[in-house]
Design a protein around this motif. Structure first.
Motif, short mmCIF file in Angstrom:
data_model
loop_
_atom_site.label_atom_id
_atom_site.label_comp_id
_atom_site.label_asym_id
_atom_site.label_seq_id
_atom_site.Cartn_x
_atom_site.Cartn_y
_atom_site.Cartn_z
N ARG A 73 7.71 -19.84 1.80
CA ARG A 73 8.72 -20.60 2.55
C ARG A 73 9.18 -21.72 1.63
N LEU A 74 10.42 -21.62 1.16
CA LEU A 74 10.94 -22.57 0.19
C LEU A 74 12.25 -23.18 0.67
N ALA A 77 15.87 -22.32 -6.38
CA ALA A 77 16.64 -22.46 -7.62
C ALA A 77 15.73 -22.85 -8.78
N ALA A 78 14.81 -23.76 -8.54
CA ALA A 78 13.86 -24.18 -9.59
C ALA A 78 12.96 -23.02 -10.00
N LEU A 79 12.50 -22.24 -9.04
CA LEU A 79 11.68 -21.08 -9.33
C LEU A 79 12.43 -20.10 -10.21
N GLY A 80 13.70 -19.86 -9.89
CA GLY A 80 14.52 -18.95 -10.69
C GLY A 80 14.64 -19.43 -12.13
N LYS A 81 14.84 -20.72 -12.33
CA LYS A 81 14.96 -21.27 -13.68
C LYS A 81 13.65 -21.12 -14.45
N HIS A 84 12.17 -6.67 -12.70
CA HIS A 84 13.19 -6.92 -11.67
C HIS A 84 12.60 -7.89 -10.66
N ILE A 85 13.26 -8.99 -10.46
CA ILE A 85 12.81 -9.98 -9.50
C ILE A 85 14.00 -10.37 -8.64
N HIS A 86 13.83 -10.35 -7.36
CA HIS A 86 14.86 -10.80 -6.43
C HIS A 86 14.29 -12.00 -5.67
N GLY A 87 15.09 -12.99 -5.47
CA GLY A 87 14.70 -14.12 -4.64
C GLY A 87 15.86 -14.46 -3.73
N PHE A 88 15.68 -14.32 -2.43
CA PHE A 88 16.77 -14.54 -1.49
C PHE A 88 16.21 -14.90 -0.13
N PRO A 89 16.97 -15.63 0.65
CA PRO A 89 16.50 -15.97 1.99
C PRO A 89 16.69 -14.78 2.94
N TYR A 90 15.87 -14.74 3.97
CA TYR A 90 16.03 -13.72 5.01
C TYR A 90 15.46 -14.29 6.30
#
Length: 195
Positions: free
Chosen positions: A145-146, A152-156, A187-193
């Motif tokens: 839960r972010l 965004a920081a995790l992605g960077k 392959h990494i996806h990060g998105f809200p759901y």
């Protein structure tokens, strides 16, 4: 490769050029090969050289690839290479234009379909890989839960970590350390759901 940075794509034509499934396959194959001719790429994607040449020229028109200097011995073969480390499409660059949103979504779906096909291929061929490669492969899902800022920081951080490993591997290859190296897809996806 002119740039070691990702190219930030904001133009409609470039998004459309990349969203074509064959062009994305060629772009990915060229990125893996570092440099290749249309004939070499045609063998990889199982298409006619003339068709591959056409699509390579379209990618070049949008500065996604470029001619690789000094590769052709007799001048008859054109060698191509990516013009940047990769591409980045940011929501803030497309959100105000319905056409850019649609093209970005089409590109995202093309990439997602090709990533899924690549992973399915690994699963189908899994037993042909050595024990070491099967043990090293990973498939994971995290459900933290972010906040948007934390994501965004995790992605960077993930981008920096993957670039570190890729650049070290490229340097090792240039130094002749090729033993046991294989192409690896991460392959990494990060998105809200919402559940």
């Amino acid at each position: 490769m002119n740039s070691q940075e990702n190219r930030r794509v904001t133009e409609l034509g470039t998004l459309k050029a990349l969203s074509h499934p064959l062009r994305m396959r060629l772009y990915r194959a060229l990125f893996v090969a570092r440099a290749a001719t249309a004939s070499q790429l045609a063998d990889q994607v199982d298409e006619a050289v003339s068709l591959v040449s056409y699509h390579l020229r379209k990618l070049a028109e949008h500065d996604l690839i470029e001619e690789a200097p000094g590769r052709s011995g007799d001048g008859r073969e054109r060698w191509w290479q990516p013009s940047s480390y990769g591409v980045t499409i940011r929501d803030e660059d497309v959100r105000d234009s319905p056409e850019l949103v649609a093209a970005s979504d089409a590109l995202g779906r093309t990439i997602d379909e090709q990533r899924a096909a690549l992973h399915r291929r690994f699963l189908d061929e899994r037993l042909t890989w050595s024990d070491a490669w099967r043990s090293a492969s990973l498939s994971a899902e995290w459900l933290p839960r972010l906040t948007a800022a934390e994501l965004a920081a995790l992605g960077k951080e993930l981008d920096a970590l993957l670039k570190k490993y890729d650049q070290a591997a490229r340097a090792a290859e240039r130094a002749g350390d090729t033993e046991g190296r294989e192409n690896v897809a991460v392959h990494i996806h990060g998105f809200p759901y919402r559940s």
